[in-house]
Enzyme design. Structure first.
Site, mmCIF file in Angstrom:
data_model
loop_
_atom_site.group_PDB
_atom_site.id
_atom_site.type_symbol
_atom_site.label_atom_id
_atom_site.label_comp_id
_atom_site.label_asym_id
_atom_site.label_seq_id
_atom_site.Cartn_x
_atom_site.Cartn_y
_atom_site.Cartn_z
ATOM 1 N N GLY A 63 0.821 -1.217 0.000
ATOM 2 C CA GLY A 63 0.000 0.000 0.000
ATOM 3 C C GLY A 63 0.848 1.258 0.000
ATOM 4 N N GLY B 132 2.575 3.765 1.469
ATOM 5 C CA GLY B 132 3.087 4.010 2.815
ATOM 6 C C GLY B 132 3.706 5.385 2.966
ATOM 7 C CE LYS C 96 7.884 7.459 -4.629
ATOM 8 N NZ LYS C 96 8.408 6.894 -5.882
ATOM 9 N N GLY D 218 7.179 7.506 6.199
ATOM 10 C CA GLY D 218 6.275 8.134 5.237
ATOM 11 C C GLY D 218 6.908 9.275 4.457
ATOM 12 N NE ARG E 203 4.075 8.174 -8.243
ATOM 13 C CZ ARG E 203 4.532 7.012 -7.750
ATOM 14 N NH1 ARG E 203 5.675 6.510 -8.175
ATOM 15 N NH2 ARG E 203 3.868 6.382 -6.807
ATOM 16 C CG ASP F 2 5.332 -3.640 -4.946
ATOM 17 O OD1 ASP F 2 5.915 -4.699 -5.232
ATOM 18 O OD2 ASP F 2 5.882 -2.701 -4.354
#
Ligand code: AMP
Ligand code: MG
Length: 492
Positions: free
Chosen positions: A88, A90, A111, A124, A174, A250
């Site tokens: 996921g 993060g 991001k 994070g 992004r 991923d």
């Protein structure tokens, strides 16, 4: 032109288990380090607003703009071949979607924007170095004409992140045609949540592959389309010497865009065994392994779709295998067509693939620079005096000579006029790529000395990869022995 984003969100309308609602975490003292004017305009945004205090507050995650609905997406994945049922976002939040000037829906994601329910042990955050690398390489890929996520802006946070040592923190904005990954399908499949897989598949069809909806077998058509786009994408990577570095499931977009720039790099000397990522000890994601890995990842995608492909499992598996079997021929066709263009051939003859492969083998044996060999062939094609610039790139220059005689005989049979050939070759063989040693130097200047001018200059150079840029000739050069970067780090 809109002063701020006009959001039109769809992913956040999906069932609640697809994501977590979470705002970006504000930072203490943000400042802008780059804004992408051309992309801002594509998104119908005013670049001057992005650079204003309000714009910077949005880009840093300090201000959630009207219409934004920040979410962290759930996904899973195979990392280095091992299944991980929950990954996921993060360290990223999707703040919303906007429809661009050409009618395409684009995700706007921050991001490095702070912790989310998917952060596990992580902070994070993103360090400045990886943000600069992603900005430069993703924009270079876009300029090379390769499908990719984009970089709209980057800010430094005014805060420090702790990695091997304290580093300046940064946030990258992004832009992607979506952030849905093979791993997103796996998230639901790992939970045996077939409704989740179906809902996601329907969403992906509507958003990325609307033609599939009109067929009698939409999920098969979806798989076929993803297979085709991925085969084309990886062929394009190989044709410019790109190594993704972490092709975990991923990190593979179902929309067929290059995504998740971590320890990525471009080849200098040609060698298909090249691995630069420090975390890829076994060379799983070596340059030359990328088509095989793409197929492996697509097989994982196909597995998630099995319950949708047919009522009987056996029939569904046969359908999936049929779809996957299309990958190799599609990749080969795209790669060989691209290689012919790189060699200046406008026609196709038996033996062309061998001609191309033999050159690649000679380049590998002679440590020839991938980018410059092809670029210099453009000059040599019309004028054998240009051969010198090619042969000088080979450890043993004489190794090139017999090959060049073969190539010239083949060129003589090709209908294209010499002037057109040079132009055509220069439009597919870039002169300027984001060479690793240049990126490292830009990052060092930014991180160690707070000097962002090398970053700005490299962005300029990479925005016109196919043009001669006499002022910037030095940027075309391969690294010297001392400049060579042997490893790249994702730095997360
Ligand atoms: P990546 O290496 O970017 O493909 O990330 C793999 C997984 O690790 C994803 O789920 C990321 O969201 C997560 N991740 C990477 N870096 C961080 C970080 N600094 N904090 C929290 N999660 C992270
Ligand atoms: Mg990732």
């Amino acid at each position: 032109m809109d002063v701020t984003f006009s959001f039109d969100n769809t992913y956040s309308r999906l069932p609640g288990r697809f994501f977590a609602r979470v705002d970006p975490t504000p930072v203490s003292n943000p400042s802008l380090i780059a804004v992408n004017h051309e992309l801002a305009q594509e998104l119908q945004l005013d670049p001057a607003w992005l650079a204003s205090p309000e714009g910077i507050a949005v880009l840093a995650g300090n201000l959630v703009p009207d219409g934004a609905e920040p979410i962290a997406a759930a996904y899973a994945g195979h990392q280095f071949g091992h299944p991980v049922p929950q990954l996921g976002d993060g360290r990223a939040v999707l703040i919303g979607e906007t429809v661009d000037r050409t009618g395409v829906r684009r995700d706007i994601q921050l991001k490095g924007s702070g912790r989310t329910p998917f952060s596990r042990g992580g902070d994070g955050r993103a360090a400045l170095g990886p943000v600069i690398r992603e900005y430069l390489v993703s924009e270079a890929m876009a300029a090379l004409g390769i499908p990719t996520t984009r970089a709209l802006a980057a800010v430094v946070t005014g805060e420090t992140v702790i990695r091997e040592r304290p580093l300046p923190g940064a946030v990258l904005t992004r832009v992607a045609s979506s952030h849905i990954r093979v791993g997103t399908f796996q998230y639901f499949a790992f939970r045996r949540d077939i409704d989740g897989v179906r809902t996601l598949a329907d969403y992906v069809i509507a958003r990325h592959y609307p033609d599939a909806a009109g067929t009698g077998t939409p999920y098969r058509a979806l798989l076929d389309a993803v297979v085709a786009r991925q085969a084309d994408l990886v062929a394009q990577w190989l044709l410019v010497g790109f190594i993704h570095g972490v092709m975990n499931t991923d990190n593979m977009s179902v929309a067929g865009e290059t995504i998740d720039y971590g320890p990525c790099a471009f080849l200098d000397a040609y060698d298909p065994a090249t691995v630069l990522s420090a975390i890829d000890q076994l060379g799983r994601y070596a340059y030359g392994n990328q088509p095989g890995i793409a197929h492996w990842n697509l097989t994982r995608l196909a597995e998630t779709l099995v319950p949708l492909l047919a009522d009987e499992t056996e029939a569904a598996i046969a359908t999936a295998q049929e779809a996957l079997a299309a990958f190799a021929p599609r990749f080969e066709a795209a790669f060989h067509a691209g290689l012919r263009r790189k060699l200046g051939l406008s026609s196709e003859r038996e033996g062309d693939a061998a001609l191309g492969q033999d050159l690649l083998d000679l380049m590998r044996d002679n440590q020839a620079d991938y980018t410059l060999t092809f670029r210099n062939l453009g000059a040599a094609a019309g004028d054998p005096a240009g051969d010198r610039q090619v042969r000088d790139l080979f450890v043993d220059p004489t190794a090139y000579d017999p090959w060049s005689r073969r190539w010239r005989r083949r060129l003589a049979e090709d209908p294209q006029a010499a002037e057109d050939r040079r132009t055509a070759m220069d439009s597919v063989n870039p002169k300027f790529i984001p060479r690793n040693h240049r990126i490292e130097a830009v990052i060092e200047a930014a991180v160690e000395r707070g000097d962002l001018s090398p970053f700005a200059e490299l962005r300029t150079v990479l925005s016109s990869p196919f043009d001669e840029q006499p002022h910037f000739e030095a940027y075309a050069a391969p690294p010297s022995e001392q400049q060579r970067v042997l490893q790249t780090f994702c730095g997360t």
